[in-house]
Scaffold this motif. Structure first.
Motif, PDB file in Angstrom:
ATOM      1  N   ALA A 103       0.831  -1.206   0.000  1.00  0.00           N
ATOM      2  CA  ALA A 103       0.000   0.000   0.000  1.00  0.00           C
ATOM      3  C   ALA A 103       0.869   1.262   0.000  1.00  0.00           C
ATOM      4  O   ALA A 103       0.596   2.233  -0.725  1.00  0.00           O
ATOM      5  CB  ALA A 103      -0.932  -0.007   1.204  1.00  0.00           C
ATOM      6  N   CYS A 104       1.948   1.224   0.798  1.00  0.00           N
ATOM      7  CA  CYS A 104       2.870   2.365   0.845  1.00  0.00           C
ATOM      8  C   CYS A 104       3.569   2.564  -0.494  1.00  0.00           C
ATOM      9  O   CYS A 104       3.785   3.698  -0.940  1.00  0.00           O
ATOM     10  CB  CYS A 104       3.912   2.163   1.945  1.00  0.00           C
ATOM     11  N   GLU A 105       3.909   1.453  -1.144  1.00  0.00           N
ATOM     12  CA  GLU A 105       4.575   1.549  -2.438  1.00  0.00           C
ATOM     13  C   GLU A 105       3.644   2.139  -3.484  1.00  0.00           C
ATOM     14  O   GLU A 105       4.063   2.952  -4.320  1.00  0.00           O
ATOM     15  CB  GLU A 105       5.065   0.174  -2.888  1.00  0.00           C
ATOM     16  N   VAL A 106       2.382   1.729  -3.453  1.00  0.00           N
ATOM     17  CA  VAL A 106       1.401   2.286  -4.388  1.00  0.00           C
ATOM     18  C   VAL A 106       1.244   3.790  -4.147  1.00  0.00           C
ATOM     19  O   VAL A 106       1.223   4.589  -5.088  1.00  0.00           O
ATOM     20  CB  VAL A 106       0.039   1.572  -4.245  1.00  0.00           C
ATOM     21  N   ALA A 107       1.146   4.170  -2.859  1.00  0.00           N
ATOM     22  CA  ALA A 107       1.015   5.593  -2.517  1.00  0.00           C
ATOM     23  C   ALA A 107       2.243   6.379  -2.963  1.00  0.00           C
ATOM     24  O   ALA A 107       2.126   7.484  -3.515  1.00  0.00           O
ATOM     25  CB  ALA A 107       0.805   5.749  -1.014  1.00  0.00           C
ATOM     26  N   LEU A 204      14.902   4.785 -13.319  1.00  0.00           N
ATOM     27  CA  LEU A 204      15.526   3.686 -12.584  1.00  0.00           C
ATOM     28  C   LEU A 204      14.703   3.307 -11.358  1.00  0.00           C
ATOM     29  O   LEU A 204      14.479   2.120 -11.079  1.00  0.00           O
ATOM     30  CB  LEU A 204      16.944   4.102 -12.164  1.00  0.00           C
ATOM     31  N   ILE A 205      14.224   4.309 -10.636  1.00  0.00           N
ATOM     32  CA  ILE A 205      13.392   4.057  -9.461  1.00  0.00           C
ATOM     33  C   ILE A 205      12.085   3.368  -9.866  1.00  0.00           C
ATOM     34  O   ILE A 205      11.608   2.461  -9.184  1.00  0.00           O
ATOM     35  CB  ILE A 205      13.098   5.384  -8.723  1.00  0.00           C
ATOM     36  N   GLY A 206      11.498   3.793 -10.974  1.00  0.00           N
ATOM     37  CA  GLY A 206      10.244   3.202 -11.447  1.00  0.00           C
ATOM     38  C   GLY A 206      10.390   1.729 -11.786  1.00  0.00           C
ATOM     39  O   GLY A 206       9.520   0.917 -11.451  1.00  0.00           O
ATOM     40  N   ALA A 209      10.586  -0.260  -8.609  1.00  0.00           N
ATOM     41  CA  ALA A 209       9.279  -0.340  -7.941  1.00  0.00           C
ATOM     42  C   ALA A 209       8.386  -1.390  -8.589  1.00  0.00           C
ATOM     43  O   ALA A 209       7.697  -2.142  -7.894  1.00  0.00           O
ATOM     44  CB  ALA A 209       8.602   1.023  -7.968  1.00  0.00           C
ATOM     45  N   VAL A 210       8.393  -1.473  -9.910  1.00  0.00           N
ATOM     46  CA  VAL A 210       7.559  -2.450 -10.618  1.00  0.00           C
ATOM     47  C   VAL A 210       8.020  -3.874 -10.309  1.00  0.00           C
ATOM     48  O   VAL A 210       7.198  -4.763 -10.045  1.00  0.00           O
ATOM     49  CB  VAL A 210       7.603  -2.186 -12.141  1.00  0.00           C
ATOM     50  N   VAL A 211       9.334  -4.102 -10.342  1.00  0.00           N
ATOM     51  CA  VAL A 211       9.880  -5.434 -10.043  1.00  0.00           C
ATOM     52  C   VAL A 211       9.511  -5.867  -8.634  1.00  0.00           C
ATOM     53  O   VAL A 211       9.068  -6.995  -8.395  1.00  0.00           O
ATOM     54  CB  VAL A 211      11.419  -5.444 -10.236  1.00  0.00           C
TER      55      VAL A 211
END
Length: 236
Positions: A103-107, A204-206, A209-211
């Motif tokens: 949830a935090c990652e989605v936010a 790079l951050i994106g 996050a997806v992985v």
């Protein structure tokens, strides 16, 4: 009594995924610390123009990333230990932590998507303000010159648009590179360089996050299945 059959395979599969998750947390933590101390960003984002500090929105995202990496390492260890011990309590705690982390990652992803253009925009506005003060000789011009020169030397650029990028090296060699004739043809405007600097790091951050999100989804599914298998094996 330990689990058997397919549930045992799920147990070790969850352990492997958690180990990967733990490693991913370490990698994200390392990348975040590298981004935090990267010479290009620190040279620019530590600048101060008078009483105005350079925008620090980028660092807010980096601090979030550092926290996420550290928590991932803890949660990954918890999942590995819970899977090996076949503990419903630990696996339940692990699942809850995963849900909260997801949830935090989605936010954070939504926040990053909303602010991805704003970060570069704020830095460009900061540069433009310093460039205007340096060129027009406004108050605190010496400080403005130092800020502008830091941008130019760090990003190898000059000027905020195509006009000033072409003209400034010719008549203000105290701000741009000394080889003014060469600079006239080769210099890239700083707005473009600022966009390249932050878009590359945010990309790079994106990807990271997806992985991580994909791994987390698999882990949540596996942990639920394993908990059900442990419960059924204890009944029989």
């Amino acid at each position: 009594m330990g689990v058997e059959g397919c549930t045992k395979c799920i147990k070790y599969l969850l352990f492997v995924f958690n180990f990967i998750f733990w490693l991913a947390g370490g990698i994200i933590l390392g990348v975040a610390l590298w981004l935090r101390h990267d010479s290009q960003t620190t040279n620019i984002l530590y600048l101060q123009l008078g009483d105005k500090q350079a925008p620090n929105t980028f660092y807010v995202g980096i601090y979030i990333l550092i926290a996420v990496g550290a928590v991932m390492m803890f949660v990954g260890f918890l999942g590995c230990y819970g899977a090996i011990q076949e503990s419903q309590c630990l696996l339940g705690t692990f699942f809850t932590c995963l849900v909260i982390l997801f949830a935090c990652e989605v936010a954070a992803g939504i926040w990053g998507f909303v602010n991805k253009d704003q970060i570069a925009k704020d830095v460009k506005q900061f540069y433009d303000q310093a460039l205007q003060q340096a060129l027009m000789g406004e108050s605190d011009a010496n400080n403005a010159k130092a800020v502008v020169k830091t941008f130019h030397e760090t990003l190898d650029c000059c000027g905020s648009d195509m006009i000033t990028a072409a003209i400034a090296p010719v008549w203000r060699d105290d701000l741009c590179r000394k080889d003014s004739f060469k600079s006239f043809f080769e210099n890239t405007n700083c707005h473009k360089k600022i966009d390249e600097l932050f878009s590359g790091k945010l990309y790079l951050i994106g990807i990271a996050a997806v992985v991580v999100a994909v791994i987390m989804i698999f882990e949540m599914i596996l942990s639920m299945v394993l908990c059900c298998g442990i419960r059924n094996s204890s009944v029989y």
